[in-house]
Design a protein around this motif. Structure first.
Motif, mmCIF file in Angstrom:
data_model
loop_
_atom_site.group_PDB
_atom_site.id
_atom_site.type_symbol
_atom_site.label_atom_id
_atom_site.label_comp_id
_atom_site.label_asym_id
_atom_site.label_seq_id
_atom_site.Cartn_x
_atom_site.Cartn_y
_atom_site.Cartn_z
ATOM 1 N N SER A 4 0.833 -1.195 0.000
ATOM 2 C CA SER A 4 0.000 0.000 0.000
ATOM 3 C C SER A 4 0.875 1.256 0.000
ATOM 4 N N SER A 5 0.363 2.327 -0.601
ATOM 5 C CA SER A 5 1.099 3.594 -0.591
ATOM 6 C C SER A 5 1.211 4.154 0.826
ATOM 7 N N GLN A 6 0.372 3.640 1.727
ATOM 8 C CA GLN A 6 0.433 4.083 3.128
ATOM 9 C C GLN A 6 1.322 3.182 3.987
ATOM 10 N N SER A 7 1.989 2.214 3.378
ATOM 11 C CA SER A 7 2.914 1.352 4.120
ATOM 12 C C SER A 7 3.995 2.216 4.765
ATOM 13 N N ARG A 8 4.331 1.887 5.991
ATOM 14 C CA ARG A 8 5.343 2.656 6.714
ATOM 15 C C ARG A 8 6.730 2.387 6.164
ATOM 16 N N VAL A 9 7.562 3.417 6.192
ATOM 17 C CA VAL A 9 8.944 3.260 5.752
ATOM 18 C C VAL A 9 9.892 3.842 6.793
ATOM 19 N N TRP A 10 11.067 3.266 6.821
ATOM 20 C CA TRP A 10 12.182 3.784 7.607
ATOM 21 C C TRP A 10 13.372 3.833 6.669
ATOM 22 N N VAL A 11 13.977 5.007 6.555
ATOM 23 C CA VAL A 11 15.113 5.181 5.655
ATOM 24 C C VAL A 11 16.365 5.362 6.506
ATOM 25 N N TYR A 12 17.335 4.500 6.258
ATOM 26 C CA TYR A 12 18.637 4.585 6.927
ATOM 27 C C TYR A 12 19.669 4.942 5.871
ATOM 28 N N GLN A 13 20.427 5.994 6.149
ATOM 29 C CA GLN A 13 21.420 6.468 5.193
ATOM 30 C C GLN A 13 22.815 6.096 5.675
ATOM 31 N N SER A 14 23.541 5.415 4.836
ATOM 32 C CA SER A 14 24.932 5.078 5.150
ATOM 33 C C SER A 14 25.796 6.329 5.020
ATOM 34 N N ASP A 15 26.820 6.392 5.845
ATOM 35 C CA ASP A 15 27.729 7.540 5.791
ATOM 36 C C ASP A 15 28.712 7.438 4.623
ATOM 37 N N ARG A 16 28.610 6.338 3.881
ATOM 38 C CA ARG A 16 29.448 6.203 2.687
ATOM 39 C C ARG A 16 28.714 5.340 1.672
ATOM 40 N N LYS A 17 29.178 5.448 0.420
ATOM 41 C CA LYS A 17 28.613 4.621 -0.638
ATOM 42 C C LYS A 17 29.039 3.178 -0.412
ATOM 43 N N LEU A 18 28.110 2.269 -0.538
ATOM 44 C CA LEU A 18 28.403 0.845 -0.374
ATOM 45 C C LEU A 18 28.954 0.282 -1.675
ATOM 46 N N THR A 19 29.857 -0.663 -1.560
ATOM 47 C CA THR A 19 30.376 -1.326 -2.754
ATOM 48 C C THR A 19 29.311 -2.275 -3.295
ATOM 49 N N ALA A 20 29.470 -2.685 -4.535
ATOM 50 C CA ALA A 20 28.511 -3.612 -5.152
ATOM 51 C C ALA A 20 28.438 -4.905 -4.343
ATOM 52 N N ASP A 21 29.583 -5.388 -3.869
ATOM 53 C CA ASP A 21 29.616 -6.612 -3.070
ATOM 54 C C ASP A 21 28.880 -6.414 -1.745
ATOM 55 N N GLU A 22 29.085 -5.259 -1.111
ATOM 56 C CA GLU A 22 28.391 -4.974 0.148
ATOM 57 C C GLU A 22 26.880 -4.901 -0.071
ATOM 58 N N VAL A 23 26.454 -4.314 -1.183
ATOM 59 C CA VAL A 23 25.021 -4.223 -1.479
ATOM 60 C C VAL A 23 24.417 -5.615 -1.559
ATOM 61 N N VAL A 24 25.084 -6.533 -2.248
ATOM 62 C CA VAL A 24 24.581 -7.905 -2.366
ATOM 63 C C VAL A 24 24.485 -8.552 -0.980
ATOM 64 N N GLN A 25 25.547 -8.421 -0.195
ATOM 65 C CA GLN A 25 25.553 -9.026 1.144
ATOM 66 C C GLN A 25 24.496 -8.411 2.052
ATOM 67 N N ILE A 26 24.411 -7.092 2.052
ATOM 68 C CA ILE A 26 23.442 -6.418 2.921
ATOM 69 C C ILE A 26 22.026 -6.749 2.488
ATOM 70 N N GLN A 27 21.767 -6.810 1.176
ATOM 71 C CA GLN A 27 20.420 -7.151 0.713
ATOM 72 C C GLN A 27 20.029 -8.548 1.185
ATOM 73 N N MET A 28 20.977 -9.473 1.198
ATOM 74 C CA MET A 28 20.673 -10.824 1.707
ATOM 75 C C MET A 28 20.293 -10.753 3.185
ATOM 76 N N HIS A 29 21.038 -9.977 3.970
ATOM 77 C CA HIS A 29 20.712 -9.800 5.393
ATOM 78 C C HIS A 29 19.328 -9.160 5.552
ATOM 79 N N LEU A 30 19.065 -8.129 4.747
ATOM 80 C CA LEU A 30 17.765 -7.449 4.808
ATOM 81 C C LEU A 30 16.627 -8.404 4.467
ATOM 82 N N ASP A 31 16.808 -9.210 3.426
ATOM 83 C CA ASP A 31 15.772 -10.170 3.026
ATOM 84 C C ASP A 31 15.514 -11.184 4.137
#
Length: 161
Positions: A4-31
């Motif tokens: 839903s467009s009313q679904s709650r969101v929380w945005v966390y901003q990293s203090d640095r750009k993540l590497t492509a490898d980190e994105v893959v690893q973090i997405q697995m943790h998030l999932d």
């Protein structure tokens, strides 16, 4: 899954750009986290995504079950674990992000102020409003010109005209 467009969101901003490898690893943790995220033993309809190799976004559609204080605490603790594992800071609210062309840059508050004073950041510069509360706001009020963001309230006196 539809959210839903009313679904709650929380945005966390990293203090640095993540590497492509980190994105893959973090997405697995998030999932893994969102698949097992519960509130009072009720499975939350949740997902997470990483935007621009810098922003971690948790989304919960509360039509199925609402996020409770305890479940929110679980997500905060999870994010703190990610910080430790990947050597990033996700909780510095004065680490501000803006667009410079196609690049997204984040800087500490004092540096952001200097960029305003020098005119490098101006009222048209796209900034990120990580205070978005729901999917609708994430889609319409997250990436906005400085003049339309909460930033203008705090930094108005520093804008070069």
């Amino acid at each position: 899954m539809e959210f839903s467009s009313q679904s709650r969101v929380w945005v966390y901003q990293s203090d640095r750009k993540l590497t492509a490898d980190e994105v893959v690893q973090i997405q697995m943790h998030l999932d893994n986290f969102t698949r097992s995220w519960t509130a009072h033993n009720n499975q939350l309809k949740a997902k997470a995504e990483i935007r621009y190799n810098r922003f971690l976004v948790l989304i919960v559609d509360e039509t199925q079950a609402g996020a409770s204080g305890c479940s929110i605490d679980k997500s905060v603790n999870f994010m703190k674990q990610l910080e430790q594992e990947f050597g990033i800071n996700l909780f510095d609210r004065f680490n501000l992000a803006y667009r410079d062309g196609e690049e997204i840059i984040s800087v500490p508050r004092h540096q952001f102020e200097e960029l305003l004073k020098s005119g490098k950041i101006n009222t048209e510069t796209i900034v990120f409003n990580n205070l978005a509360q729901n999917v609708a706001e994430l889609e319409t009020k997250w990436e906005v010109p400085f003049k339309d963001s909460w930033h203008i309230q705090l930094f108005r006196d520093l804008v070069v005209n």
